[in-house]
Design an enzyme around this catalytic site. Structure first.
Site, mmCIF file in Angstrom:
data_model
loop_
_atom_site.group_PDB
_atom_site.id
_atom_site.type_symbol
_atom_site.label_atom_id
_atom_site.label_comp_id
_atom_site.label_asym_id
_atom_site.label_seq_id
_atom_site.Cartn_x
_atom_site.Cartn_y
_atom_site.Cartn_z
ATOM 1 N N HIS A 148 -20.000 30.846 80.874
ATOM 2 C CA HIS A 148 -20.670 30.157 81.967
ATOM 3 C C HIS A 148 -20.187 28.722 82.159
ATOM 4 C CE1 HIS A 148 -23.591 28.713 78.773
ATOM 5 N NE2 HIS A 148 -23.532 27.633 79.524
ATOM 6 N N ASP A 178 -20.899 35.909 76.647
ATOM 7 C CA ASP A 178 -20.819 34.533 77.130
ATOM 8 C C ASP A 178 -19.730 33.750 76.401
ATOM 9 O OD1 ASP A 178 -21.443 32.405 78.761
ATOM 10 O OD2 ASP A 178 -23.088 31.674 77.513
ATOM 11 N N SER A 253 -23.039 23.267 75.921
ATOM 12 C CA SER A 253 -22.591 24.652 75.936
ATOM 13 C C SER A 253 -21.101 24.758 75.659
ATOM 14 C CB SER A 253 -22.881 25.293 77.291
ATOM 15 O OG SER A 253 -24.164 25.829 77.322
#
Length: 430
Positions: A148, A178, A253
């Protein structure tokens, strides 16, 4: 109400629903392009319980300042006796400062440019910037991050610990886990020392290094491993993640979760924040993808560009959450992949899947979770409804098919994770 600032923008953000997953990307229009008036496609809504998508969201314009086919990295065992720092149990592990000194040169800042679309009377397309983190896994420039963080990026920029900035190319992505891999044209980099996430324990030291808010690259936060395996649903995908109370913010992230010896044990990808429906404040709940899972996926992305070892039925799916005039709520097949087990079994578009091996299935998450425990070559029994008739089919699971092998080459290499929206006639359109 929270206020976030960067050099040229202050944005007021009101968080009203804290029991749903939502992207942490906060975007800004930087260049207006042609105006459009697109018809939005119907997307299946999903009940979820976290705030995630931490890879983006924060502009970093003011912060911007060799080839190989296999992952090359150091490996080091992890475990309770090794990963708990002296501050916790008086052991012989490193201090947090030692961990940071060892691991920080292996972490990077990532900035992407993405084309976004706005709707309404003044709708159009515009370019936004977003930021995340990554970890070097080979001396010749391979970097692991979240899907993402780099998804749909027009360009990817990477800034190293020493301040040097490179343009990165996308090697491969995997939405199910992910995980993504990018590569920069650089040599003699310092890859992270990879630990063993199967040997961590609750209470072990946890150190997060990343790029919070997209402007604070190299930030170090510490805490403990709160749980080693939490089943969390993010974006319809059921994942088993490491839980930590080390502080995580938007932009972290794709960054590293390290143990008390500076070994990489996870890739940060989500957090739970805000308040519950009862008003309780949520603090110190962050999540990371176990490094054993992440590195296995990264190796396949580097070698093949997609994950080949994951069993699939071989269909495109659409989850309909409400009954319509023509269709009942449920999980529908919208297309069947040529050469797949689904095609050989006789599955067809418009089939509604109701059970797998006798277990009720009504959502993509249900199906994905069940298939996670299967292997290529296993035979499953699918129960479907076709023209109001219940039917069963025995399907042999195959490996993921490359996009060149599918009947819809514009879709992902793993169609079951990328539902084709709005195919079935009669489905409501906005």
């Amino acid at each position: 109400m929270s206020e976030y600032r960067n050099s040229d923008h202050t944005e007021q953000i009101t968080e009203t629903q804290y029991t749903e997953i939502k992207p942490a990307y906060q975007t800004k229009r930087s260049s207006r392009r042609k105006q459009t008036n697109p018809i939005a496609l119907l997307c299946a809504s999903t009940a979820i319980s976290l705030t995630c998508g931490l890879g983006g969201g924060w502009f970093a314009a003011t912060h911007l300042g060799g080839a190989g086919s296999t992952v090359v990295y150091q490996s080091s065992a992890s475990g309770t006796s090794q990963t708990t720092s002296t501050a916790v149990n008086g052991g012989t592990s490193m201090t947090i400062a030692d961990v940071a000194a060892k691991a920080s040169p292996s972490t990077v800042e990532i900035v992407t440019e993405v084309t976004a679309t706005s709707y309404g009377f003044f709708g159009g397309t515009y370019t936004t910037q977003a930021a995340g983190s990554g970890v070097i896994i080979s001396a010749d420039g391979y970097i692991i991050t979240n899907n993402h963080v780099v998804e749909d990026a027009n360009s990817i920029s990477v800034t190293l610990y020493d301040g040097k900035t490179y343009t990165a190319e996308l090697v491969g992505t995997d939405a199910k886990t992910d995980i993504a891999v990018i590569k920069i044209n650089a040599g003699n980099l310092q890859p992270a020392t990879v630990g063993d996430s199967s040997k961590i324990a609750a209470g072990d030291t946890a150190v997060v290094i990343g790029n919070p808010l997209g402007t604070l690259g190299g930030s170090v936060t510490s805490g403990i491993i709160s749980a080693t395996s939490r089943e969390i649903v993010i974006g319809n995908e059921s994942m088993e993640l490491i839980q930590t109370n080390a502080t995580i913010n938007s932009g972290n992230s794709g960054g590293g979760l390290f143990d008390g010896n500076g070994n990489l044990i996870g890739i940060v990808n989500a957090k739970d924040s805000g308040t519950t429906s009862s008003g309780a404040i949520i603090e110190g709940i962050g999540f990371a993808i176990p490094i054993n899972t992440a590195m296995n996926v990264a190796s396949e992305l580097i070698e093949h560009g997609y994950v080949t070892s994951r069993p699939t039925i071989g269909v495109y799916l659409q989850e309909l959450t409400n009954d319509t005039q023509n269709y009942k709520a449920g999980l529908y097949i919208t297309d069947v992949i040529t050469g797949s087990g689904a095609e050989a079994a006789g599955l067809q578009p418009y089939d509604r899947i109701t059970a797998i091996d006798g277990q009720a299935v009504s959502t993509y998450t249900d199906l994905s979770k069940y298939l996670r425990e299967k292997a290529i070559g296993d035979v499953i029994t699918l129960t479907i409804i076709r023209e109001n008739q219940e039917m069963t089919f025995n399907v042999t699971l195959s490996g993921s098919l490359s996009s060149e092998q599918t009947s819809q080459p514009e879709e992902s290499a793993e169609p079951e994770q990328q539902p084709e929206q709005g195919i079935i006639p009669g489905w409501p359109q906005p």
